[in-house]
Write a protein that holds these residues in place. Structure first.
Motif, PDB file in Angstrom:
ATOM      1  N   THR A  59       0.833  -1.206   0.000  1.00 41.77           N
ATOM      2  CA  THR A  59       0.000   0.000   0.000  1.00 41.77           C
ATOM      3  C   THR A  59       0.866   1.254   0.000  1.00 41.77           C
ATOM      4  OG1 THR A  59      -1.767  -1.152   1.198  1.00 41.77           O
ATOM      5  CG2 THR A  59      -1.802   1.261   1.239  1.00 41.77           C
ATOM      6  N   ALA A  60       1.922   1.255   0.801  1.00 36.85           N
ATOM      7  CA  ALA A  60       2.830   2.403   0.850  1.00 36.85           C
ATOM      8  C   ALA A  60       3.557   2.595  -0.473  1.00 36.85           C
ATOM      9  CB  ALA A  60       3.829   2.226   1.985  1.00 36.85           C
ATOM     10  N   LEU A  61       3.958   1.499  -1.106  1.00 33.62           N
ATOM     11  CA  LEU A  61       4.687   1.578  -2.370  1.00 33.62           C
ATOM     12  C   LEU A  61       3.812   2.073  -3.515  1.00 33.62           C
ATOM     13  CD1 LEU A  61       6.705  -1.774  -2.192  1.00 33.62           C
ATOM     14  CD2 LEU A  61       7.642   0.526  -1.999  1.00 33.62           C
ATOM     15  N   GLN A  62       2.515   1.877  -3.392  1.00 31.10           N
ATOM     16  CA  GLN A  62       1.601   2.264  -4.460  1.00 31.10           C
ATOM     17  C   GLN A  62       1.070   3.685  -4.311  1.00 31.10           C
ATOM     18  OE1 GLN A  62      -1.259  -0.950  -4.186  1.00 31.10           O
ATOM     19  NE2 GLN A  62      -0.193  -2.165  -5.741  1.00 31.10           N
ATOM     20  N   GLN A  63       1.500   4.389  -3.279  1.00 29.53           N
ATOM     21  CA  GLN A  63       1.074   5.773  -3.096  1.00 29.53           C
ATOM     22  C   GLN A  63       1.700   6.663  -4.175  1.00 29.53           C
ATOM     23  OE1 GLN A  63      -1.256   6.800  -0.803  1.00 29.53           O
ATOM     24  NE2 GLN A  63      -1.419   4.577  -0.507  1.00 29.53           N
ATOM     25  N   PRO A  64       0.993   7.729  -4.602  1.00 28.98           N
ATOM     26  CA  PRO A  64       1.548   8.630  -5.621  1.00 28.98           C
ATOM     27  C   PRO A  64       2.892   9.222  -5.174  1.00 28.98           C
ATOM     28  CG  PRO A  64      -0.786   9.092  -5.258  1.00 28.98           C
ATOM     29  CD  PRO A  64      -0.365   8.121  -4.194  1.00 28.98           C
ATOM     30  N   GLY A  65       3.865   9.152  -6.060  1.00 30.83           N
ATOM     31  CA  GLY A  65       5.179   9.705  -5.771  1.00 30.83           C
ATOM     32  C   GLY A  65       6.106   8.794  -4.989  1.00 30.83           C
ATOM     33  N   ALA A  66       5.610   7.646  -4.536  1.00 27.51           N
ATOM     34  CA  ALA A  66       6.444   6.723  -3.761  1.00 27.51           C
ATOM     35  C   ALA A  66       7.425   5.999  -4.677  1.00 27.51           C
ATOM     36  CB  ALA A  66       5.582   5.705  -3.033  1.00 27.51           C
ATOM     37  N   ARG A  67       8.645   5.796  -4.183  1.00 29.82           N
ATOM     38  CA  ARG A  67       9.626   5.029  -4.949  1.00 29.82           C
ATOM     39  C   ARG A  67       9.230   3.557  -4.936  1.00 29.82           C
ATOM     40  NH1 ARG A  67      13.834   7.726  -1.749  1.00 29.82           N
ATOM     41  NH2 ARG A  67      14.483   9.631  -2.803  1.00 29.82           N
ATOM     42  N   LYS A  68       9.244   2.942  -6.093  1.00 30.35           N
ATOM     43  CA  LYS A  68       8.869   1.519  -6.194  1.00 30.35           C
ATOM     44  C   LYS A  68      10.081   0.647  -5.872  1.00 30.35           C
ATOM     45  CE  LYS A  68       4.907   2.846  -7.903  1.00 30.35           C
ATOM     46  NZ  LYS A  68       3.991   3.460  -7.011  1.00 30.35           N
ATOM     47  N   VAL A  69      10.656   0.893  -4.721  1.00 29.63           N
ATOM     48  CA  VAL A  69      11.898   0.219  -4.320  1.00 29.63           C
ATOM     49  C   VAL A  69      11.796  -0.177  -2.858  1.00 29.63           C
ATOM     50  CG1 VAL A  69      14.384   0.483  -4.001  1.00 29.63           C
ATOM     51  CG2 VAL A  69      13.285   1.512  -5.983  1.00 29.63           C
ATOM     52  N   ILE A  70      12.268  -1.378  -2.529  1.00 27.30           N
ATOM     53  CA  ILE A  70      12.370  -1.794  -1.137  1.00 27.30           C
ATOM     54  C   ILE A  70      13.783  -2.311  -0.874  1.00 27.30           C
ATOM     55  CG2 ILE A  70       9.938  -2.321  -0.745  1.00 27.30           C
ATOM     56  CD1 ILE A  70      10.519  -5.242  -1.335  1.00 27.30           C
ATOM     57  N   ALA A  71      14.298  -1.988   0.299  1.00 31.19           N
ATOM     58  CA  ALA A  71      15.587  -2.523   0.721  1.00 31.19           C
ATOM     59  C   ALA A  71      15.375  -3.902   1.317  1.00 31.19           C
ATOM     60  CB  ALA A  71      16.227  -1.600   1.746  1.00 31.19           C
ATOM     61  N   VAL A  72      16.236  -4.842   0.937  1.00 35.26           N
ATOM     62  CA  VAL A  72      16.108  -6.225   1.387  1.00 35.26           C
ATOM     63  C   VAL A  72      17.449  -6.711   1.914  1.00 35.26           C
ATOM     64  CG1 VAL A  72      15.548  -8.599   0.722  1.00 35.26           C
ATOM     65  CG2 VAL A  72      14.296  -6.708  -0.294  1.00 35.26           C
ATOM     66  N   ASP A  73      17.393  -7.436   3.027  1.00 38.88           N
ATOM     67  CA  ASP A  73      18.593  -8.059   3.580  1.00 38.88           C
ATOM     68  C   ASP A  73      18.164  -9.326   4.305  1.00 38.88           C
ATOM     69  OD1 ASP A  73      21.312  -8.328   4.095  1.00 38.88           O
ATOM     70  OD2 ASP A  73      21.173  -7.324   6.025  1.00 38.88           O
ATOM     71  N   CYS A  74      19.083 -10.258   4.473  1.00 40.98           N
ATOM     72  CA  CYS A  74      18.777 -11.527   5.126  1.00 40.98           C
ATOM     73  C   CYS A  74      19.864 -11.873   6.139  1.00 40.98           C
ATOM     74  CB  CYS A  74      18.675 -12.666   4.108  1.00 40.98           C
ATOM     75  SG  CYS A  74      17.400 -12.438   2.857  1.00 40.98           S
ATOM     76  N   GLU A  75      19.476 -12.666   7.123  1.00 43.51           N
ATOM     77  CA  GLU A  75      20.421 -13.180   8.118  1.00 43.51           C
ATOM     78  C   GLU A  75      20.250 -14.691   8.211  1.00 43.51           C
ATOM     79  OE1 GLU A  75      22.446 -10.988   9.167  1.00 43.51           O
ATOM     80  OE2 GLU A  75      21.312  -9.165   8.710  1.00 43.51           O
TER      81      GLU A  75
END
Length: 262
Positions: A59-75
């Protein structure tokens, strides 16, 4: 040989020079401010919470002007060729989530769909390693944006590989602490240090990515333009190859008619 001469030669060896460079780098790092969390991480330990968290992220990513990018990391624990135990995700704004998948019965379906969604780029450091781990979880990771490649394209670093700690130092001028949590047991219930460690990595990733994309891409050099022109010329000179049409059923080629009989 005098002691002073011996000392001079020892310092001049490659090993001594590397040691001195490492010491100088540590001294420089000590002067940098420490990277700290600005968002409170949310720990997710079951599938219901995981589905709700993924819905909020999308929902946050689909807001107008939002960057369509998420930071991902794993442990994960050690070097065993197994899946990830923890998956951290953060967008440019909104909550920061730490999914403790090792404590769940199976990998959350919503999280798996998000990691594979081509509409959202996944940015991180050394993501090919995380992608291999997530593959064992049955969770494809795509598309990916490697921070080191972005830093190289912006002229920040020379090579195509760099750790998150190195990028934090050269891009953000921040020191990213790596304590005992880095090699701790990520399958057990996470303590406060582990949660903060996992969350800080993705928040720093978001900050580095934002800083790098704000920089203008360097202009093409004359060598780059010459190489592009040569590649274009090669394509123009090489005519496209025509595929031979299949013969009608029962029709023979001319070579077959002139083939000598046994």
């Amino acid at each position: 040989m005098r002691a002073s001469t011996v000392c001079t030669m020892a310092v001049g060896t490659p090993a001594a020079a590397e040691k001195k460079a490492a010491t100088d780098k540590e001294n420089d790092d000590a002067l940098l401010a420490v990277a700290t969390l600005t968002r409170t991480p949310i720990l997710i330990t079951d599938h219901v919470e995981a589905d709700a968290a993924v819905t909020e992220i999308v929902t946050a990513l689909q807001q107008p002007g939002a960057r369509k990018v998420i930071a991902v990391d794993c442990e994960w624990i050690g070097e065993q060729k197994l899946g990830a135990d923890v998956v951290q995700i953060a967008a440019s704004t909104g909550p920061l989530y730490v999914f403790h998948v090792a404590r769940m019965r199976h990998f959350p379906r919503g999280l798996k769909q998000l990691l594979a969604d081509e509409a959202f780029a996944k940015v991180g450091c050394c993501l090919w390693v995380d992608r291999g781990r997530l593959k064992h979880n049955g969770a494809p990771l795509s598309p990916i944006v490697e921070l080191a490649h972005l830093a190289r394209d912006r002229g920040i670093i020379k090579g195509s590989r760099a750790s998150l700690k190195e990028l934090a130092r050269v891009v953000l001028l921040r020191r990213l602490p790596k304590g005992p949590a880095q090699t701790s047991n990520w399958k057990q219930a996470l303590d406060a240090d582990q949660l903060a460690y996992a969350a800080l990595d993705v928040e720093v990733t978001v900050a580095i990515h934002a800083a790098l994309i704000a920089l203008p891409a360097p202009a093409a050099t004359p060598e780059d333009l010459a190489e592009l022109a040569a590649a274009t010329a090669r394509k123009v000179r090489e005519p496209p190859k025509k595929k031979a049409k299949p013969l009608p059923k029962g029709q023979k080629t001319m070579a077959a008619f002139f083939k000598p009989k046994a």
